[in-house]
Write an enzyme that holds these catalytic residues in place. Structure first.
Site, PDB file in Angstrom:
ATOM      1  N   GLU A  53      -0.640  11.748  -9.259  1.00 26.74           N
ATOM      2  CA  GLU A  53       0.797  11.387  -9.427  1.00 26.74           C
ATOM      3  C   GLU A  53       1.023  10.683 -10.741  1.00 26.74           C
ATOM      4  OE1 GLU A  53       4.751   9.790  -9.338  1.00 26.74           O
ATOM      5  OE2 GLU A  53       2.887   8.610  -9.647  1.00 26.74           O
ATOM      6  N   ASP A  54       0.222   9.612 -11.426  1.00 30.26           N
ATOM      7  CA  ASP A  54       0.334   9.369 -12.624  1.00 30.26           C
ATOM      8  C   ASP A  54      -1.015   9.411 -13.333  1.00 30.26           C
ATOM      9  OD1 ASP A  54       1.696   8.244 -14.690  1.00 30.26           O
ATOM     10  OD2 ASP A  54       1.716   6.084 -13.865  1.00 30.26           O
ATOM     11  N   HIS A 116       0.100   4.489  -6.658  1.00 30.48           N
ATOM     12  CA  HIS A 116       1.367   5.510  -7.070  1.00 30.48           C
ATOM     13  C   HIS A 116       1.265   5.232  -8.752  1.00 30.48           C
ATOM     14  CE1 HIS A 116       5.755   6.405  -6.187  1.00 30.48           C
ATOM     15  NE2 HIS A 116       5.428   6.932  -7.140  1.00 30.48           N
ATOM     16  N   LEU A 118       0.614   3.780 -12.428  1.00 30.45           N
ATOM     17  CA  LEU A 118      -0.583   3.086 -13.400  1.00 30.45           C
ATOM     18  C   LEU A 118      -0.158   2.419 -14.576  1.00 30.45           C
ATOM     19  CD1 LEU A 118      -3.309   6.037 -12.597  1.00 30.45           C
ATOM     20  CD2 LEU A 118      -2.903   3.822 -11.210  1.00 30.45           C
ATOM     21  N   ASN A 168       7.469   1.656  -7.906  1.00 32.40           N
ATOM     22  CA  ASN A 168       7.171   3.169  -8.193  1.00 32.40           C
ATOM     23  C   ASN A 168       6.269   3.253  -9.327  1.00 32.40           C
ATOM     24  OD1 ASN A 168       7.821   5.752 -10.060  1.00 32.40           O
ATOM     25  ND2 ASN A 168       9.039   6.058  -8.212  1.00 32.40           N
ATOM     26  N   ASP A 169       6.648   2.277 -10.585  1.00 28.10           N
ATOM     27  CA  ASP A 169       5.629   2.308 -11.636  1.00 28.10           C
ATOM     28  C   ASP A 169       5.585   1.181 -12.332  1.00 28.10           C
ATOM     29  OD1 ASP A 169       3.877   3.382 -13.491  1.00 28.10           O
ATOM     30  OD2 ASP A 169       5.625   4.502 -14.918  1.00 28.10           O
ATOM     31  N   ASN A 224      12.334   5.302 -12.033  1.00 28.42           N
ATOM     32  CA  ASN A 224      11.094   5.771 -11.853  1.00 28.42           C
ATOM     33  C   ASN A 224      10.022   5.364 -12.872  1.00 28.42           C
ATOM     34  OD1 ASN A 224       8.962   7.633 -11.316  1.00 28.42           O
ATOM     35  ND2 ASN A 224      10.610   9.119 -10.403  1.00 28.42           N
ATOM     36  N   ASN A 270       7.491  10.607 -14.642  1.00 26.33           N
ATOM     37  CA  ASN A 270       6.776   9.504 -15.425  1.00 26.33           C
ATOM     38  C   ASN A 270       6.599   9.787 -16.747  1.00 26.33           C
ATOM     39  OD1 ASN A 270       5.423   7.677 -13.537  1.00 26.33           O
ATOM     40  ND2 ASN A 270       4.226   9.541 -12.679  1.00 26.33           N
TER      41      ASN A 270
END
EC number: 3.1.1.2
Length: 362
Positions: A53-54, A116, A118, A168-169, A224, A270
């Site tokens: 995801e990241d 999730h 990073l 989320n981030d 996001n 991202n």
């Protein structure tokens, strides 16, 4: 007279509804056609098929990858029951070696671990810290210290706060301070769905330091991905529902002042910042409706897209589509594009990981 008033009210309400529907169609990419092109030779990284995801990069060219994210509402889906939550590394200097699972110390941290977003923080002594959004039972940010010799992440602390509720981030600003995005205001499955489809601007950005937290940006449709410019003076926030990136000036007290919006006309996820040029590399969902409903499967493959934004701080940023796939090439739901030394690593929310050479001129 009364009849005319009723007709006028109906016309106004119809216009409001149609305008809302048009915004949803645009945000979901329902009418968008996705073409296929790549920047060079692309291949899937073996052993990564449960998400990436990241992706965040160290100064040495080592990338950290979050894997195993299960989207809200899918936790009991048979497809996701086998997902293993991991942090991976990928060395851009040795791309053929693929991705390696990082040891997490102590192992008890993994008992409630749903990684999730990073962020990497490196201090002057060379110490590398990894900040990880943990969507486990109670959202929080985990801070780890990385030991390269043993390929291990040693847990430093967990940061919890009432304002960190739908994380989320994250982007680190110091050894234990950071900005984080809450992508929703509500936390229930159906209330989150309503918040999305009603286009309610209830999302926000929070700054945390010393155990204290404060909301520094409010009223966003969907906060996001988040990241800092190389010199740390600008903050970039991706908003997939709005279809772009919002740029903020970071103030001395760590509050944020709006600068400008960059319209990308796609579901940006991202934000990766090139530490040398300051360019933004964005993973995106060109047809968000396919991803949101199906999460990508053989019968309903969802597309992937990576954008590069040059001069994001200026008045005339230039956007180039570096990668595009309608889903038939096998990469579903791209969420991040990490660029380093003529190579591009493309992560997905819950699918595969792709490595591409960048042979086109930049």
């Amino acid at each position: 007279m009364a009849g005319k008033l009723v007709l006028a009210l109906v016309a106004v309400l119809s216009a409001v509804v149609l305008n809302h529907v048009a915004k949803i169609i645009s945000a979901a990419g329902m009418l968008k056609h996705v073409y296929n092109h790549v920047p060079g030779t692309c291949r899937f990284v073996p052993g990564v098929d449960q998400g990436s995801e990241d992706i965040e990069l160290t100064s040495s060219g080592l990338a950290f990858i979050s894997s195993g994210l299960v989207p809200p509402g899918f936790i009991l889906d048979p497809v996701y029951l086998s997902f293993e939550q991991r942090i991976l590394t990928f060395d851009f200097k040795k791309p053929t070696e693929g991705a390696k699972t990082v040891n997490i110390v102590p192992e008890s941290v993994k008992e409630d671990f749903m990684p999730h977003g990073l962020s990497v923080y490196e201090d002057d002594s060379g110490e590398v810290r990894l900040f990880v959004v943990n969507n486990g039972k109670g959202d929080r940010v985990e801070i780890f210290r990385f030991d390269a010799d043993s390929n291990s992440l040693h847990h430093v602390k967990s940061v919890k706060h009432p304002l960190l509720y739908s994380l989320n981030d994250v982007v680190a600003t110091g050894p234990e301070s950071f900005y984080a995005t809450n992508d929703k205001y509500t936390t229930g499955l159906y209330s989150r769905m309503a918040e999305t489809w009603l286009l309610l601007p209830w999302s926000n950005v929070v700054y945390c330091s010393g155990g204290e937290a404060t909301i520094v940006v409010d009223g966003l449709l969907y906060a996001n991905g988040i990241n800092l410019s190389p010199e740390g003076k600008l903050v970039y926030v991706a908003n997939p529902t709005a279809g772009g990136v919002t740029v903020y000036h970071r103030q001395n007290d760590n509050t944020l002042r709006f600068s400008h919006d960059i319209a990308a006309h796609t579901g940006v996820d991202n934000v990766f910042v090139d530490p040398t040029t300051g360019d933004l590399w964005l993973g995106a969902h060109p047809q968000g409706i396919h991803f949101s409903i199906h999460m990508g499967n053989a019968s309903h493959p969802c597309g992937s897209q990576v954008l590069r934004i040059e001069n994001p701080a200026g008045e005339n940023p230039r956007i180039t589509e570096m990668y595009s796939d309608d889903g038939r090439a096998g990469l579903w739901g791209s969420s991040v594009g990490c660029y380093h030394n003529k190579q591009l690593l493309i992560g997905t929310v819950n699918h595969r990981l792709m490595h591409c050479t960048v042979d086109v001129s930049l």
